[in-house]
Structure formats: C-alpha cells, structure tokens
Design a protein around this motif. Structure first.
Motif, PDB file in Angstrom:
ATOM      1  N   SER A 132     -24.312  15.854   3.882  1.00 21.95           N
ATOM      2  CA  SER A 132     -25.154  14.687   4.178  1.00 21.95           C
ATOM      3  C   SER A 132     -25.858  14.160   2.927  1.00 21.95           C
ATOM      4  O   SER A 132     -26.354  13.034   2.930  1.00 21.95           O
ATOM      5  N   TYR A 133     -25.866  14.946   1.852  1.00 23.51           N
ATOM      6  CA  TYR A 133     -26.424  14.457   0.590  1.00 23.51           C
ATOM      7  C   TYR A 133     -25.496  13.446  -0.090  1.00 23.51           C
ATOM      8  O   TYR A 133     -25.945  12.631  -0.890  1.00 23.51           O
ATOM      9  N   ASP A 134     -24.208  13.497   0.221  1.00 17.18           N
ATOM     10  CA  ASP A 134     -23.235  12.639  -0.474  1.00 17.18           C
ATOM     11  C   ASP A 134     -23.512  11.146  -0.322  1.00 17.18           C
ATOM     12  O   ASP A 134     -23.457  10.410  -1.313  1.00 17.18           O
ATOM     13  N   ILE A 160     -32.717  11.212  -8.204  1.00 15.91           N
ATOM     14  CA  ILE A 160     -32.087  11.537  -6.925  1.00 15.91           C
ATOM     15  C   ILE A 160     -30.680  12.075  -7.162  1.00 15.91           C
ATOM     16  O   ILE A 160     -30.307  13.141  -6.652  1.00 15.91           O
ATOM     17  N   LEU A 161     -29.898  11.342  -7.943  1.00 17.13           N
ATOM     18  CA  LEU A 161     -28.513  11.738  -8.198  1.00 17.13           C
ATOM     19  C   LEU A 161     -28.448  13.072  -8.935  1.00 17.13           C
ATOM     20  O   LEU A 161     -27.635  13.937  -8.603  1.00 17.13           O
ATOM     21  N   VAL A 168     -28.495  20.696  -5.537  1.00 17.85           N
ATOM     22  CA  VAL A 168     -27.700  20.883  -4.324  1.00 17.85           C
ATOM     23  C   VAL A 168     -26.287  21.334  -4.695  1.00 17.85           C
ATOM     24  O   VAL A 168     -25.574  21.894  -3.882  1.00 17.85           O
ATOM     25  N   ASN A 169     -25.914  21.092  -5.955  1.00 17.10           N
ATOM     26  CA  ASN A 169     -24.620  21.498  -6.519  1.00 17.10           C
ATOM     27  C   ASN A 169     -23.436  20.778  -5.849  1.00 17.10           C
ATOM     28  O   ASN A 169     -22.433  21.390  -5.494  1.00 17.10           O
ATOM     29  N   ARG A 170     -23.572  19.460  -5.735  1.00 17.47           N
ATOM     30  CA  ARG A 170     -22.484  18.650  -5.173  1.00 17.47           C
ATOM     31  C   ARG A 170     -21.600  18.154  -6.309  1.00 17.47           C
ATOM     32  O   ARG A 170     -22.039  17.390  -7.170  1.00 17.47           O
ATOM     33  N   PHE A 171     -20.357  18.613  -6.310  1.00 19.03           N
ATOM     34  CA  PHE A 171     -19.419  18.268  -7.384  1.00 19.03           C
ATOM     35  C   PHE A 171     -19.130  16.773  -7.436  1.00 19.03           C
ATOM     36  O   PHE A 171     -18.953  16.200  -8.501  1.00 19.03           O
ATOM     37  N   MET A 176     -19.857  11.565 -10.375  1.00 20.78           N
ATOM     38  CA  MET A 176     -20.506  10.244 -10.486  1.00 20.78           C
ATOM     39  C   MET A 176     -21.307  10.166 -11.781  1.00 20.78           C
ATOM     40  O   MET A 176     -21.260   9.152 -12.492  1.00 20.78           O
ATOM     41  N   ILE A 177     -22.024  11.216 -12.097  1.00 21.77           N
ATOM     42  CA  ILE A 177     -22.816  11.257 -13.328  1.00 21.77           C
ATOM     43  C   ILE A 177     -21.900  11.155 -14.543  1.00 21.77           C
ATOM     44  O   ILE A 177     -22.177  10.394 -15.483  1.00 21.77           O
ATOM     45  N   ASP A 178     -20.800  11.885 -14.525  1.00 18.47           N
ATOM     46  CA  ASP A 178     -19.841  11.812 -15.649  1.00 18.47           C
ATOM     47  C   ASP A 178     -19.345  10.383 -15.847  1.00 18.47           C
ATOM     48  O   ASP A 178     -19.255   9.903 -16.981  1.00 18.47           O
ATOM     49  N   ARG A 179     -19.014   9.698 -14.745  1.00 19.60           N
ATOM     50  CA  ARG A 179     -18.543   8.304 -14.836  1.00 19.60           C
ATOM     51  C   ARG A 179     -19.619   7.389 -15.411  1.00 19.60           C
ATOM     52  O   ARG A 179     -19.340   6.536 -16.245  1.00 19.60           O
ATOM     53  N   LEU A 180     -20.846   7.552 -14.937  1.00 17.39           N
ATOM     54  CA  LEU A 180     -21.944   6.719 -15.432  1.00 17.39           C
ATOM     55  C   LEU A 180     -22.136   6.906 -16.937  1.00 17.39           C
ATOM     56  O   LEU A 180     -22.265   5.934 -17.680  1.00 17.39           O
TER      57      LEU A 180
END
Length: 195
Positions: A132-134, A160-161, A168-171, A176-180
C-alpha cells in the motif's frame, strides 16, 4: 467575506477544508486579479456550488469521474472535503487519483501546500501493508517530476519517497529514485533521495 465563511464552517478563519473552500480560496487570493470582481459574482459561484452538492447522485458522479481520471467540479468539491488520512486512503485505493490530485495541486499554492503536508503527515499510518506504500511513492514521484511545484513541496515529496524506498525497503521506490537522479534533480533534493 471568505474568512467569515471559513469561520462559520470550521470555527477557524484560515481553515478552507469545507464545502465552500473553493469559493473562499478565490475570495482570499493574494493576487487581486484572481479574486471575485463583486459580491454578486461570488454569490453566483455559491449558488452553483450548492446545486452541485445537492445533486441526488453526487456521490455516484464523483465515483465515476474519479474512475475516469477527470478533475470535474464534483471531484474538486470531493477533494476539498477530504482530510489528510482520507487523501492517503484514496491514493492507495484508486490508481488514477494521484494524477487527479496533482492537477488539483496545480490550481493554487494553497491546494499544493495542503495536499503535500497532509500526505506527509498521514501516509505512514494509513498504509496497512507494504504494497500500500507503492501508490504513495508513485504520487511523490509524480510530484518530483513536475516542474510546477515549489522547492518545499518537492522536498516533502522527496522525504516521502526516500522513507518508502529505504525505511519500508520498497525496491520499486528505489528504482524511482534512481530514475529521478539519472534524469537530474535539484542538488538538495538529490541529497534527500540518496539517503
């Protein structure tokens, strides 16, 4: 007049989170050109808003417009009535709501500030599962990609991200961070994202 309307509905002259929030938002705009030209013009908008709210099928219209990703007057009215927890829950359950919310944020600085602050305050306790964090992360990602928002809004979205990616360790959030970062973000935002 706008502040009086706020006080009548909320007991606070600065709280626009009620059915007539859009009217007050326009009436109290810092930019004089955005305000009502007359009390008659304001009254016409109040009457229009009352007609929208009193529709028998108002909730059904809102649900349908949300499903279709449309920011209609009914959806605007619905978003204006949501508190922070409800905003987060709607982001989680409705895949297109994040895009509607971003459009809502573009309408005014007050909308932008309210939404990002409320999401930041409430997302941790409104996400019952890791998955639900996604949608919340996706919302933050869309805000960060958008050039229309202030640095403070982007800073909150980055926090937040980053929280979702690393605490939360959401891959998917880490990607998303890598893309940004690969596409280039402001150095202070990148610092927050890199943890």
């Amino acid at each position: 007049m706008g502040k009086v309307i706020n006080f009548i509905f909320t007991g606070n002259p600065n709280n626009e989170r009620h059915d007539f929030g859009p009217i007050v938002n326009k009436a109290t705009s810092e930019n004089r050109e955005n305000r009502y030209e007359s009390a008659i013009e304001m009254l016409q908008d109040i009457e229009t808003l009352i007609q929208i709210i009193q529709k028998d099928n108002f909730k059904e219209i809102v649900k349908n417009d949300l499903r279709n990703g449309k920011l209609t007057p009914e959806v605007l009215q619905y978003i204006n009535s949501l508190n922070g927890e409800e905003l987060c829950k709607e982001i989680v359950i409705n895949s297109v709501f994040k895009d509607i919310l971003v459009e809502y944020m573009k309408i005014s600085e007050k909308n932008e500030k309210y939404v990002i602050e409320e999401v930041e305050k409430n997302f941790k306790h409104t996400c019952p599962t890791f998955e639900s964090y996604d949608p919340i992360a996706s919302f933050a990602y869309v805000v960060l990609k958008n050039n229309n928002f202030s640095f403070l809004t982007k800073e909150k979205a980055a926090k937040i991200l980053s929280y979702i990616a690393y605490s939360v360790n959401r891959f998917s959030s880490q990607r998303m961070i890598d893309r940004l970062i690969r596409n280039g973000v402001e150095p202070l935002i990148e610092k927050i994202l890199q943890r």
